[in-house]
Design a protein around this motif. Sequence first.
Motif, PDB file in Angstrom:
ATOM      1  N   MET A 132       0.826  -1.319   0.082  1.00  0.00           N
ATOM      2  CA  MET A 132       0.075  -0.107   0.044  1.00  0.00           C
ATOM      3  C   MET A 132       0.887   1.298   0.064  1.00  0.00           C
ATOM      4  O   MET A 132       1.802   1.404   0.675  1.00  0.00           O
ATOM      5  N   ILE A 133       0.546   2.128  -0.870  1.00  0.00           N
ATOM      6  CA  ILE A 133       1.324   3.371  -0.989  1.00  0.00           C
ATOM      7  C   ILE A 133       0.542   4.419  -0.138  1.00  0.00           C
ATOM      8  O   ILE A 133      -0.819   4.559  -0.142  1.00  0.00           O
ATOM      9  N   ASN A 134       1.227   5.146   0.831  1.00  0.00           N
ATOM     10  CA  ASN A 134       0.513   6.219   1.782  1.00  0.00           C
ATOM     11  C   ASN A 134       1.220   7.513   1.143  1.00  0.00           C
ATOM     12  O   ASN A 134       2.259   7.736   1.404  1.00  0.00           O
TER      13      ASN A 134
ATOM     14  N   GLY B  51       4.894  -3.711  -0.653  1.00  0.00           N
ATOM     15  CA  GLY B  51       4.421  -3.795   0.926  1.00  0.00           C
ATOM     16  C   GLY B  51       3.604  -2.487   1.315  1.00  0.00           C
ATOM     17  O   GLY B  51       2.842  -1.951   0.608  1.00  0.00           O
ATOM     18  N   GLU B  52       4.287  -1.713   2.462  1.00  0.00           N
ATOM     19  CA  GLU B  52       3.660  -0.610   2.837  1.00  0.00           C
ATOM     20  C   GLU B  52       4.797   0.365   2.809  1.00  0.00           C
ATOM     21  O   GLU B  52       5.880   0.362   3.272  1.00  0.00           O
ATOM     22  N   ILE B  53       4.649   1.357   1.945  1.00  0.00           N
ATOM     23  CA  ILE B  53       5.327   2.462   1.415  1.00  0.00           C
ATOM     24  C   ILE B  53       4.589   3.832   1.928  1.00  0.00           C
ATOM     25  O   ILE B  53       3.724   4.064   1.435  1.00  0.00           O
ATOM     26  N   ASN B  54       5.309   4.454   2.803  1.00  0.00           N
ATOM     27  CA  ASN B  54       4.864   5.868   3.300  1.00  0.00           C
ATOM     28  C   ASN B  54       5.678   6.993   2.663  1.00  0.00           C
ATOM     29  O   ASN B  54       6.868   6.897   3.048  1.00  0.00           O
ATOM     30  N   TYR B  55       5.105   7.815   1.891  1.00  0.00           N
ATOM     31  CA  TYR B  55       5.705   9.132   1.457  1.00  0.00           C
ATOM     32  C   TYR B  55       5.142  10.327   2.591  1.00  0.00           C
ATOM     33  O   TYR B  55       4.185  10.249   2.893  1.00  0.00           O
ATOM     34  N   ILE B  56       6.306  10.859   3.134  1.00  0.00           N
ATOM     35  CA  ILE B  56       5.830  12.062   4.001  1.00  0.00           C
ATOM     36  C   ILE B  56       6.836  13.302   3.432  1.00  0.00           C
ATOM     37  O   ILE B  56       7.700  13.459   3.129  1.00  0.00           O
ATOM     38  N   PHE B  57       5.654  14.395   2.969  1.00  0.00           N
ATOM     39  CA  PHE B  57       6.014  15.390   2.360  1.00  0.00           C
ATOM     40  C   PHE B  57       6.182  16.472   3.447  1.00  0.00           C
ATOM     41  O   PHE B  57       5.356  16.857   4.249  1.00  0.00           O
ATOM     42  N   CYS B  58       7.586  17.220   3.207  1.00  0.00           N
ATOM     43  CA  CYS B  58       7.827  18.096   4.417  1.00  0.00           C
ATOM     44  C   CYS B  58       8.452  19.412   3.765  1.00  0.00           C
ATOM     45  O   CYS B  58       8.526  19.402   2.608  1.00  0.00           O
TER      46      CYS B  58
ATOM     47  N   ASN C 221      11.455  -9.760  -1.067  1.00  0.00           N
ATOM     48  CA  ASN C 221      11.272  -9.030  -2.212  1.00  0.00           C
ATOM     49  C   ASN C 221       9.890  -8.234  -2.209  1.00  0.00           C
ATOM     50  O   ASN C 221       9.557  -7.574  -3.082  1.00  0.00           O
ATOM     51  N   GLU C 222       9.579  -8.102  -0.897  1.00  0.00           N
ATOM     52  CA  GLU C 222       8.562  -6.941  -0.509  1.00  0.00           C
ATOM     53  C   GLU C 222       9.037  -5.876   0.128  1.00  0.00           C
ATOM     54  O   GLU C 222       9.862  -5.765   0.832  1.00  0.00           O
ATOM     55  N   LEU C 223       8.679  -4.721  -0.739  1.00  0.00           N
ATOM     56  CA  LEU C 223       9.156  -3.435  -0.491  1.00  0.00           C
ATOM     57  C   LEU C 223       8.332  -2.672   0.626  1.00  0.00           C
ATOM     58  O   LEU C 223       7.215  -2.514   0.397  1.00  0.00           O
ATOM     59  N   ASN C 224       8.954  -2.272   1.500  1.00  0.00           N
ATOM     60  CA  ASN C 224       8.450  -1.545   2.588  1.00  0.00           C
ATOM     61  C   ASN C 224       9.351  -0.294   3.056  1.00  0.00           C
ATOM     62  O   ASN C 224      10.607  -0.357   3.176  1.00  0.00           O
ATOM     63  N   GLY C 225       8.822   0.693   3.497  1.00  0.00           N
ATOM     64  CA  GLY C 225       9.765   1.925   4.004  1.00  0.00           C
ATOM     65  C   GLY C 225       8.945   3.235   4.018  1.00  0.00           C
ATOM     66  O   GLY C 225       7.775   3.496   3.708  1.00  0.00           O
ATOM     67  N   ASP C 226       9.600   4.108   4.660  1.00  0.00           N
ATOM     68  CA  ASP C 226       9.260   5.508   4.816  1.00  0.00           C
ATOM     69  C   ASP C 226      10.174   6.516   3.907  1.00  0.00           C
ATOM     70  O   ASP C 226      11.385   6.265   3.853  1.00  0.00           O
ATOM     71  N   ILE C 227       9.379   7.190   2.990  1.00  0.00           N
ATOM     72  CA  ILE C 227      10.314   8.260   2.287  1.00  0.00           C
ATOM     73  C   ILE C 227       9.980   9.592   2.210  1.00  0.00           C
ATOM     74  O   ILE C 227       8.683   9.868   2.260  1.00  0.00           O
ATOM     75  N   PHE C 228      10.946  10.266   2.973  1.00  0.00           N
ATOM     76  CA  PHE C 228      10.563  11.647   3.422  1.00  0.00           C
ATOM     77  C   PHE C 228      10.997  12.708   2.035  1.00  0.00           C
ATOM     78  O   PHE C 228      12.202  12.468   1.502  1.00  0.00           O
TER      79      PHE C 228
END
Length: 139
Positions: A1-3, A34-41, A71-78
């Motif tokens: 899921m892309i958040n 997987g779960e990828i969180n984009y945090i715009f700042c 093989n499952e991508l997960n992370g936080d991208i600021f």
Amino acid sequence: MINFNYETDFNLDNEEAFSKWLSAVIVSENKNEGEINYIFCDDEYLHKINMEYLNHDTLTDIISFDYTVGNELNGDIFVSVERVDDNAKDFKVSFEEELKRVLAHGILHYCGYKDKTDAEADLMRSKEDEKITMFHVEP
């Protein structure tokens, strides 16, 4: 899921189109989402993260924390919206194009691409260009 999350006044237009595109980028690299969180700042927010976690006293457009498992991508991208805007002007491209480049860049790091050497950076830029062309908005 892309958040998509916001720590600034910026709001991403057409989140659904960006989410579909980023999911397609992941699939195109034979990875699972997987779960990828984009945090715009803003610059100040990202600078604090850069100092606290990486001990780098510099401004940057993106910092990614990779929690990929197998093989499952997960992370936080600021993403610093201010840096993206400045870089777009410097590179003489639209804000949206530079934003797409940065968003794809984070995913590509999770896929194993690096950008420390000139050769790695050239491959990363080529992959970014390839992924940007995959973005389509349905009418």
